[in-house]
Design a protein around this motif. Sequence first.
Motif, PDB file in Angstrom:
ATOM      1  N   GLN A 223       0.944  -1.201   0.113  1.00 21.91           N
ATOM      2  CA  GLN A 223       0.040  -0.086   0.003  1.00 21.91           C
ATOM      3  C   GLN A 223       0.735   1.284   0.118  1.00 21.91           C
ATOM      4  N   PHE A 224       0.310   2.429  -0.738  1.00 20.33           N
ATOM      5  CA  PHE A 224       1.236   3.604  -0.736  1.00 20.33           C
ATOM      6  C   PHE A 224       0.225   4.805  -0.631  1.00 20.33           C
ATOM      7  N   SER A 225       0.478   5.835  -0.498  1.00 21.48           N
ATOM      8  CA  SER A 225      -0.261   7.002  -0.163  1.00 21.48           C
ATOM      9  C   SER A 225      -0.108   7.841  -1.429  1.00 21.48           C
ATOM     10  N   LEU A 226      -1.057   8.688  -1.928  1.00 21.66           N
ATOM     11  CA  LEU A 226      -0.991   9.654  -3.117  1.00 21.66           C
ATOM     12  C   LEU A 226      -1.725  10.905  -2.735  1.00 21.66           C
ATOM     13  N   SER A 227      -0.698  11.696  -3.073  1.00 24.01           N
ATOM     14  CA  SER A 227      -1.200  13.248  -3.073  1.00 24.01           C
ATOM     15  C   SER A 227      -0.975  13.769  -4.347  1.00 24.01           C
ATOM     16  N   GLY A 228      -2.118  14.097  -5.037  1.00 25.85           N
ATOM     17  CA  GLY A 228      -2.299  14.582  -6.559  1.00 25.85           C
ATOM     18  C   GLY A 228      -1.947  13.461  -7.175  1.00 25.85           C
ATOM     19  N   SER A 229      -0.926  13.425  -8.127  1.00 25.85           N
ATOM     20  CA  SER A 229      -0.238  12.310  -8.913  1.00 25.85           C
ATOM     21  C   SER A 229       1.096  11.790  -8.346  1.00 25.85           C
ATOM     22  N   ASP A 230       1.434  12.379  -7.048  1.00 29.55           N
ATOM     23  CA  ASP A 230       2.735  11.807  -6.600  1.00 29.55           C
ATOM     24  C   ASP A 230       2.402  10.693  -5.722  1.00 29.55           C
ATOM     25  N   PRO A 231       3.157   9.658  -5.759  1.00 29.77           N
ATOM     26  CA  PRO A 231       3.115   8.478  -4.719  1.00 29.77           C
ATOM     27  C   PRO A 231       4.012   8.683  -3.557  1.00 29.77           C
ATOM     28  N   TYR A 232       3.712   8.189  -2.402  1.00 29.68           N
ATOM     29  CA  TYR A 232       4.616   8.266  -1.270  1.00 29.68           C
ATOM     30  C   TYR A 232       4.628   7.116  -0.367  1.00 29.68           C
ATOM     31  N   HIS A 233       5.602   6.754   0.334  1.00 25.91           N
ATOM     32  CA  HIS A 233       5.382   5.859   1.297  1.00 25.91           C
ATOM     33  C   HIS A 233       4.667   6.316   2.506  1.00 25.91           C
ATOM     34  N   LYS A 234       3.765   5.208   3.019  1.00 23.43           N
ATOM     35  CA  LYS A 234       2.712   5.861   3.882  1.00 23.43           C
ATOM     36  C   LYS A 234       3.407   6.502   5.005  1.00 23.43           C
ATOM     37  N   SER A 235       4.532   6.125   5.380  1.00 26.06           N
ATOM     38  CA  SER A 235       5.448   6.926   6.479  1.00 26.06           C
ATOM     39  C   SER A 235       5.738   8.253   6.102  1.00 26.06           C
ATOM     40  N   CYS A 236       6.345   8.211   4.790  1.00 31.89           N
ATOM     41  CA  CYS A 236       6.880   9.572   4.255  1.00 31.89           C
ATOM     42  C   CYS A 236       5.516  10.563   4.455  1.00 31.89           C
ATOM     43  N   TYR A 237       4.580  10.132   3.937  1.00 27.79           N
ATOM     44  CA  TYR A 237       3.261  11.001   3.751  1.00 27.79           C
ATOM     45  C   TYR A 237       2.810  11.446   5.014  1.00 27.79           C
ATOM     46  N   LYS A 238       2.871  10.470   5.924  1.00 28.73           N
ATOM     47  CA  LYS A 238       2.353  11.033   7.295  1.00 28.73           C
ATOM     48  C   LYS A 238       3.439  11.956   7.986  1.00 28.73           C
ATOM     49  N   GLU A 239       4.648  12.024   7.877  1.00 32.14           N
ATOM     50  CA  GLU A 239       5.779  12.797   8.081  1.00 32.14           C
ATOM     51  C   GLU A 239       5.413  14.281   7.659  1.00 32.14           C
ATOM     52  N   LEU A 240       5.095  14.262   6.342  1.00 33.35           N
ATOM     53  CA  LEU A 240       4.921  15.430   5.404  1.00 33.35           C
ATOM     54  C   LEU A 240       3.771  16.286   5.956  1.00 33.35           C
ATOM     55  N   TYR A 241       2.456  15.401   5.866  1.00 33.70           N
ATOM     56  CA  TYR A 241       0.960  15.937   5.831  1.00 33.70           C
ATOM     57  C   TYR A 241       0.480  15.890   7.020  1.00 33.70           C
ATOM     58  N   HIS A 242       0.420  14.708   7.951  1.00 30.74           N
ATOM     59  CA  HIS A 242      -0.120  14.649   9.209  1.00 30.74           C
ATOM     60  C   HIS A 242       0.442  15.576  10.241  1.00 30.74           C
ATOM     61  N   PRO A 243      -0.766  16.297  10.742  1.00 32.77           N
ATOM     62  CA  PRO A 243      -0.194  17.497  11.599  1.00 32.77           C
ATOM     63  C   PRO A 243       0.336  16.937  12.772  1.00 32.77           C
ATOM     64  N   LYS A 244       1.263  17.878  13.283  1.00 34.87           N
ATOM     65  CA  LYS A 244       1.762  17.462  14.747  1.00 34.87           C
ATOM     66  C   LYS A 244       1.240  18.426  15.725  1.00 34.87           C
ATOM     67  N   CYS A 245       1.280  18.037  16.944  1.00 31.39           N
ATOM     68  CA  CYS A 245       0.871  18.827  18.142  1.00 31.39           C
ATOM     69  C   CYS A 245       1.974  19.856  18.572  1.00 31.39           C
ATOM     70  N   ASP A 246       1.508  21.097  18.583  1.00 32.38           N
ATOM     71  CA  ASP A 246       2.521  22.119  19.003  1.00 32.38           C
ATOM     72  C   ASP A 246       2.768  22.052  20.743  1.00 32.38           C
ATOM     73  N   VAL A 247       2.033  21.242  21.276  1.00 32.29           N
ATOM     74  CA  VAL A 247       2.302  21.255  22.678  1.00 32.29           C
ATOM     75  C   VAL A 247       2.932  19.919  23.074  1.00 32.29           C
ATOM     76  N   CYS A 248       2.959  18.606  22.584  1.00 30.95           N
ATOM     77  CA  CYS A 248       3.581  17.638  22.706  1.00 30.95           C
ATOM     78  C   CYS A 248       4.433  17.029  21.604  1.00 30.95           C
ATOM     79  N   HIS A 249       4.069  17.787  20.518  1.00 28.68           N
ATOM     80  CA  HIS A 249       5.076  17.618  19.243  1.00 28.68           C
ATOM     81  C   HIS A 249       5.012  16.062  18.643  1.00 28.68           C
ATOM     82  N   GLN A 250       3.703  15.454  19.137  1.00 27.45           N
ATOM     83  CA  GLN A 250       3.628  14.082  18.412  1.00 27.45           C
ATOM     84  C   GLN A 250       2.303  14.372  17.521  1.00 27.45           C
ATOM     85  N   PHE A 251       2.283  13.082  16.787  1.00 25.88           N
ATOM     86  CA  PHE A 251       1.215  13.151  15.539  1.00 25.88           C
ATOM     87  C   PHE A 251      -0.122  13.386  16.280  1.00 25.88           C
ATOM     88  N   ILE A 252      -1.129  14.374  15.864  1.00 26.76           N
ATOM     89  CA  ILE A 252      -2.284  14.316  16.411  1.00 26.76           C
ATOM     90  C   ILE A 252      -3.288  13.227  16.068  1.00 26.76           C
TER      91      ILE A 252
END
Length: 444
Positions: free
Chosen positions: A116-145
Amino acid sequence: MFQVDPCYYQDDQPKSENEELDHAIALSLAEDQRKPNGYKRHADNDEDLPKALQESLNMSSHRPYMPTQFFPGGYKVCGGCHREIGYGHYLSCMGAFWHPQCFSCHACGQPISEPQFSLSGSDPYHKSCYKELYHPKCDVCHQFIPTNRAGLIEYRAHRFWSQKYCPSHELDNTARCCSCERMESRNTRYISLGDGRSQCLECLDSAIMDTGDCQPLYHAIRDYYEGMNMKLDQQIPMLLVERQALNEAMEGEKSGHHHMPETRGLCLSEEQTVNSITKKPKIGGNRLLDMRTHQQKLTRKCEVTAILVLYGLPRLLTGSILAHELMHGWLRLKGYCNLSPEVEEGICQVLSHMWLESEVMPESRSMPSTSTAASSSSSYQQSSSKKVGKSDIEKKLGEFFMHQIAHDSSPAYGEGFRAANAAVNRYGLCRTLDHIRLAGKFPV
């Protein structure tokens, strides 16, 4: 975001299908040998060869070969390098064929080998890379929300600072700055003011801690009023007090409007005894130490007894509170009586907002157009000269305090300000105040 299961194919044509095709061709050739002109007839007319082949396939008892897709020239082109794929492993996904090494992550550039992989527009990503780029992080605990039960990302955000944080931090006693409202991050340090309030270091940098330090600012704002032909004839005492002393003084007032959930300033009209802060406290660890107070009896010599302001707030916030409370004093000294909370608090908020605007954006309109004598006031010019050298964070804080006034949701402080501000923008401050004196409401 899309998640797709890529399909892997071993070879361009599997061995079993090649054998079926060879068998069909052999049957076709044998049939041609039994005909009068034999194979030569097909050699002379190449267009008949596909027809004969199809007839032979129809006669065959084996399953016919049905290719999934035809390509010009009989080969597949890689969607990544645009070269022929040939025989061997390849991928079929996103409407194209790929060499395994060419189907790579748009972020890290490494081949995608996971099912499985993630797709943003026409660009494929590793699921882990996509999460690192686009999944928001908490500005308090700095973990993925984390996602909620519905699988959606849910977070809270401050509408001015754009600080994003997990909803759980509103319930886990995470400190929030009492001045700028930002939540304390795990890698920063807030200072406890000892009365249930916490202050970030940026707000603490310009905080006013005792009555003596507040006097120059208080006189500068009085000069600002005088520059608008609104001189206060009485010398109204001003004291910086603790939270408890302010709350006790507020309870001793027989009348008055107070901003909930917390009042930061008060214009007294009754005689009271108040503990004022006379010595700036020191910072020890993450709290304040060695605060000294002095008990002071306030006597009523006019309609206004004193102005009280909560200690420990940034300079611009302290100044906006002083501008607000001085307007209460000016209204009482000038005989504006029995005004509704919306009218009195609204026009006081306008003066507070105007003073902040003159400090943060001195090139903009900082006073009404009807006050033509304001620019000639030498005292006002001296106070304006002190605006040079503000840090970017102090300007940003000033913008936030203006934003708080403009977007207040309370009926008196919020709706009152917006109605008063509209009247001042249309008619000027002088005509608006004259109308309030005569009619007890804003001109429309």
